[in-house]
Design a protein around this motif. Structure first.
Motif: not given
Length: 426
Positions: A27, A52, A73
């Motif tokens: 990530e 992730t 994200a």
């Protein structure tokens, strides 16, 4: 020890295009090395797919990102994230007795590190369970990735997993002394490394930094049968910088993750020998949020200015000049950095064959004092020269890795200041 192999010339432009895919295994948090290659892929119109590490709830349960976390994200990545937790490591996995390695260290005081005894069988059990969880989740991620790939096209898989400092609270004060301690606060990295807690770190570094690359290569065997796949990973094994006018290999000391980085190189070499295009790119020292613990690592970054000047790059150089205190010149800065890098305290342990080296009281004190002196040449502390140079390294490394990945030539490359300066100036 890996054969030293520096990239001397800028590779030809990559032929990646729209319809090709870049998959990031690990990530993105803030700005770091991986942003450079993601930016290059985006500029070519490639599809960006990420992963992730997931998040831990207060009770320690590992979970996927919630809607808000996922949106954030994906905004940072600029692409789609496969929301299956790929947290690496085993520090929070229970052993046979149900106790995690982190919990075994609860109540331990920082000055008790040398007295701690850890049951190796229990650590091994936690490691096996952590590996099993990671590989199971990775298989699910790759299965989903396969459904997202176009019928034709290239796939670049970028491994960004690194670190592995166990998340027990006791480690941070110990590591602060180990990397930043002077005088009575100095802590020998060799003594710590040979302790049970040090060897726990070693196991964790190997699993997170290196072995995840092996798991990734194995998990994507099926993808290699349907499309051309290249693998790129981020290494560190010292860097050539300008010292007394010559490019000289040097390294940060003490770099305890170094053994794991060598292991990472060996994994790439073994894959390469099987015809798999896996390359570790050894990148220069930079200053990031994650490297803040390693104060002094940025001392080796300043000579990049001289390399940029030699290559005719003007933008980064001018920006750096504008950040200096009144009356201080770039030559003053470079002279200070050169004095540090050519000092016998620094050169006495500069040996490629026995890398990584451990710290000593005099070496560490000199490194930290030199760091303070160099940072003190900036006009203010918010935006400093090594931050500008770090961004230049991100861009240069990203371009070189991206272009090299089109037609990979070796399992391990060193991206030194000379080729980075050439790329930024071109």
């Amino acid at each position: 020890m890996t054969r030293y192999h520096a990239m001397r010339e800028v590779p030809a432009a990559a032929g990646f295009k729209e319809g090709d895919v870049l998959f990031l295994c690990g990530e993105l948090f803030g700005r770091g090395y991986a942003n450079g290659i993601v930016d290059e892929a985006r500029a070519k119109g490639m599809t960006i797919i990420g992963s992730t590490v997931g998040r831990r709830d207060t009770d320690g349960t590992l979970r996927p990102l919630n809607a808000e976390e996922l949106a954030s994200a994906e905004a940072i990545l600029g692409g789609t994230i496969i929301n299956i937790p790929l947290e690496a490591g085993f520090d929070m996995e229970p052993g046979k007795d149900g106790v995690t390695p982190v919990d075994r260290l609860k109540g331990v005081k920082p000055d008790e590190w040398s007295k701690v005894t850890l049951d190796q069988d229990e650590l091994n059990c936690a490691k096996e369970r952590g590996t099993e969880r990671f590989r199971s989740n990775l298989a699910a991620v790759i299965a989903q990735l396969e459904t997202m790939l176009p019928a034709k096209g290239n796939l670049v898989i970028v491994h960004t997993m690194a670190g592995g400092i166990p998340r027990a609270r006791v480690f941070m004060p110990i590591l602060n002394k180990l990397f930043k301690g002077q005088g009575d606060r100095f802590l020998s990295s060799e003594a710590f490394w040979n302790s049970d807690m040090g060897q726990f770190c070693n196991m964790s570094f190997n699993e997170v930094t290196a072995d995840t690359f092996s798991y990734l290569i194995q998990a994507t065997a099926g993808l290699r049968e349907r499309c051309p796949v290249r693998y790129a990973a981020y290494g560190y094994h010292g860097t050539e910088v300008l010292i007394n006018g010559s490019y000289t290999w040097q390294s940060y000391t003490p770099y305890l993750q170094g053994w794991a980085k060598i292991r990472l190189e060996n994994i790439a070499t073994a894959a390469w020998e099987q015809g798999i295009k896996a390359t570790v790119y050894n990148c220069p020292e930079i200053q990031t949020n994650s490297s803040a613990l390693f104060l002094g690592v940025e001392n080796s970054l300043y000579p990049l200015l001289a390399s940029l000047q030699q290559a005719g790059e003007k933008t980064v150089v001018a920006e750096c000049q504008g950040l200096l205190k009144a009356g201080v010149t770039l030559n003053d800065l470079l002279s200070c950095a050169n004095t540090y890098l050519s000092s016998e305290l620094v050169t006495s342990t500069r040996d490629y064959d026995t890398w990584p080296q451990h710290n000593s009281p005099a070496q560490q004190e000199y490194m930290l004092n030199s760091s303070a002196q160099l940072i003190g040449m900036n006009e203010e502390g918010k935006e400093i020269i090594c931050a500008v140079l770090s961004r230049g390294v991100f861009r240069g490394v990203g371009k070189l890795m991206f272009e090299s990945s089109w037609d990979p030539q070796a399992p391990v490359f060193w991206l030194n200041h000379d080729v980075i300066a050439k790329r930024l100036a071109s």
